[in-house]
Design an enzyme around this catalytic site. Structure first.
Site, short mmCIF file in Angstrom:
data_model
loop_
_atom_site.label_atom_id
_atom_site.label_comp_id
_atom_site.label_asym_id
_atom_site.label_seq_id
_atom_site.Cartn_x
_atom_site.Cartn_y
_atom_site.Cartn_z
N LYS A 1 52.97 -9.30 19.05
CA LYS A 1 52.37 -8.04 19.49
C LYS A 1 51.50 -7.41 18.42
O LYS A 1 50.91 -6.35 18.63
CB LYS A 1 53.48 -7.06 19.90
CG LYS A 1 54.32 -7.55 21.07
CD LYS A 1 55.36 -6.50 21.45
CE LYS A 1 56.41 -7.07 22.38
NZ LYS A 1 55.97 -7.19 23.76
N HIS B 1 64.14 -0.76 26.62
CA HIS B 1 63.72 -2.07 27.13
C HIS B 1 64.98 -2.91 27.36
O HIS B 1 65.99 -2.73 26.68
CB HIS B 1 62.82 -2.72 26.06
CG HIS B 1 62.22 -4.02 26.44
ND1 HIS B 1 62.91 -5.21 26.35
CD2 HIS B 1 60.99 -4.33 26.89
CE1 HIS B 1 62.12 -6.20 26.73
NE2 HIS B 1 60.96 -5.69 27.08
N GLN C 1 56.97 -1.87 19.83
CA GLN C 1 55.71 -1.21 20.20
C GLN C 1 55.23 -0.22 19.14
O GLN C 1 54.21 0.44 19.35
CB GLN C 1 55.86 -0.48 21.54
CG GLN C 1 56.18 -1.38 22.72
CD GLN C 1 55.04 -2.34 23.07
OE1 GLN C 1 53.91 -2.21 22.59
NE2 GLN C 1 55.33 -3.33 23.88
N ASP D 1 64.25 0.04 17.90
CA ASP D 1 63.46 -1.06 18.47
C ASP D 1 61.99 -0.74 18.21
O ASP D 1 61.43 0.15 18.85
CB ASP D 1 63.77 -1.13 19.98
CG ASP D 1 62.83 -2.06 20.73
OD1 ASP D 1 63.06 -2.25 21.93
OD2 ASP D 1 61.85 -2.58 20.13
N CYS E 1 60.17 -4.62 32.04
CA CYS E 1 61.52 -4.81 31.49
C CYS E 1 62.22 -3.47 31.22
O CYS E 1 62.95 -3.31 30.24
CB CYS E 1 61.50 -5.64 30.21
SG CYS E 1 60.77 -7.25 30.39
C1 C6P Z 1 59.99 -1.90 23.46
C2 C6P Z 1 60.17 -3.37 23.54
N1 C6P Z 1 61.31 -3.92 23.03
C3 C6P Z 1 61.51 -5.27 23.07
C4 C6P Z 1 60.57 -6.11 23.63
C5 C6P Z 1 60.86 -7.60 23.62
O1 C6P Z 1 59.91 -8.27 22.81
P1 C6P Z 1 59.97 -9.87 22.78
O2 C6P Z 1 58.93 -10.28 21.77
O3 C6P Z 1 59.60 -10.33 24.19
O4 C6P Z 1 61.37 -10.26 22.42
C6 C6P Z 1 59.37 -5.58 24.15
C7 C6P Z 1 58.33 -6.48 24.77
N2 C6P Z 1 57.80 -5.87 25.94
C8 C6P Z 1 56.81 -6.62 26.70
C9 C6P Z 1 57.43 -7.72 27.51
S1 C6P Z 1 58.55 -7.08 28.69
C10 C6P Z 1 56.01 -5.65 27.60
O5 C6P Z 1 55.14 -6.12 28.32
O6 C6P Z 1 56.25 -4.44 27.49
C11 C6P Z 1 59.17 -4.19 24.10
O7 C6P Z 1 58.04 -3.64 24.59
#
Ligand code: C6P
Length: 408
Positions: free
Chosen positions: A227, A124, A204, A201, A366
């Protein structure tokens, strides 16, 4: 076998009753953000109604109560991911900020010319852009382990890339685009075999499956509250205590200090050293409530339910020759399916789905470099959680029929 009582759970989310254009909402964008159960919303409201004060142990009763609730929330969240305690769990804005904290507080100090950061092609932007830019600032090099044609991480290529010049291996636990579940423990072992650190990371994975950061042996691990039934504005950085102890903060100000003179300052103990200024108090307390909510359902049940829905969706979408699915087979993926419908652009497909009140994500999620590698500009992604049903997958498929009629 059904692993959780979906109908009872759906009752905790009034938003799911909303209707658009006469159709009941089918919310399938949980990888972007999950919905928030009543008891988490109540935790936020109750905080502001009864306990609101600034933290760090002001002398009045409200501040004591707010401080204890906020500090205890760190212990609860630490327990949820198997960390030792609050010293290893830093609250911030989101996963993105957590990754930047390590990139700035560790990366700028430790990386230099000749050093390497190894990532994967499925990262990501929160990881990929961060390490890419820190490498530019420090003269370090980034490398990317290949994703194979089925959407799996090429572990042989990862082993090949990680050498004694590698200082950090940063890898996503579950791909938000492919649904691939990476072997986090094995990735950490590969990093440690070359005295490199490992950042996983978990944005998910933590919401969707049991996670034990000690068993995984990641040095750093990040995830977001929004999430996993929590509010936005709270993200978590797990770090091994000795690493966080050695790292210097990169955000300065109140709360994170111990003593300040005109000439010098000393830092507060962990985790407060990395929590400058007034922190996400209500969000942290609400995230602790979300952990209780999910643990009462059982993370094994959450995982089984989400992955069963992903497999069902994979099978249903596979019935159509004009649908191309990204990532591993339906029985070997996390709770999401990204796909394309013929030459219909993902934005057009998702527009039509929206006309049927089906909420999915369309775009690059992303992960633009991954889409470039796959030779596609975008994809449509359906992602599932504890309140979704097979009937909702069927509605997705029916709505795609309409998109096919219109565009194909
Ligand atoms: C693997 C992974 N790593 C980091 C992030 C960022 O999370 P934040 O809470 O936005 O900082 C995400 C968030 N992906 C969202 C927004 S792009 C998606 O629709 O897939 C993610 O999936």
């Amino acid at each position: 076998p059904e692993s959780l009582d979906v109908e009872r759970i759906r009752g905790d989310f009034p938003i799911l009753e909303r209707e658009f254009a006469g159709e009941q909402l089918v919310y399938l964008d949980n990888a972007a953000t999950s919905q928030t159960p009543d008891r988490v919303v109540d935790a936020i409201a109750d905080y502001y109604r009864t306990t609101n004060a600034n933290v760090h142990r002001g002398l009045h009763q409200l501040s004591q109560e707010a401080s204890i609730a906020y500090e205890d929330a760190h212990d609860r969240v630490a327990d949820f991911v198997g960390a030792d305690g609050r010293e290893e769990v830093v609250f911030g804005k989101n996963t993105t900020e957590a990754m930047n904290t390590v990139a700035y507080a560790w990366g700028l100090a430790e990386l230099g010319p000749g050093d390497e950061v190894v990532m994967t092609e499925m990262e990501h932007h929160a990881a990929l852009v961060t390490w890419q830019q820190i490498a530019k600032k420090t003269g370090a090099t980034v490398k990317y382990a290949r994703v194979d044609d089925e959407g799996y991480l090429d572990m042989d290529h990862l082993r090949e890339l990680v050498t004694d010049d590698t200082e950090m291996v940063s890898a996503v636990h579950v791909s938000n685009t492919l649904g691939t579940i990476n072997p986090a423990s094995e990735i950490a072992d590969i990093a440690h075999d070359h005295d490199a650190l490992c950042f996983i990371d978990g944005a998910q994975s933590v919401p969707h499956m049991p996670v034990d950061v000690k068993e995984m042996d990641a040095d750093f691990f990040a995830f977001s509250g929004h999430k996993m039934c929590g509010p936005t504005g709270i993200g978590v950085l797990y770090g091994k205590e000795h690493l966080l102890e050695e790292m210097q903060p990169y955000l300065y100000g109140g709360m994170m200090i111990e003593k300040v003179t005109f000439e010098e300052s000393t830092w507060h103990e962990l985790p407060w050293k990395f929590e400058a200024g007034t922190p996400p108090i209500s969000q942290g307390i609400a995230l602790a409530e979300a952990c209780d909510y999910l643990d009462e359902i059982g993370m094994e049940n959450v995982q089984r339910h989400g992955e069963a829905l992903a497999e069902y969706a994979y099978d249903r979408l596979s019935e159509f020759d004009d649908i191309t699915i990204l990532g591993p087979p339906g029985d070997d993926r996390a709770a999401l399916v990204s796909f394309n419908l013929g030459n219909v652009h993902a934005h057009d497909a998702s527009e039509i789905l929206n006309d049927f009140a089906v909420a999915v994500r369309a775009g690059d999620h992303c992960t633009q470099p991954l889409h470039d590698k796959l030779g596609i500009p975008s994809s449509t992604r359906a992602s599932f959680y504890i309140y979704n049903t097979e009937e909702e997958v069927d509605k997705l498929v029916e709505a795609l029929d309409a998109a096919r009629e219109l565009f194909a």
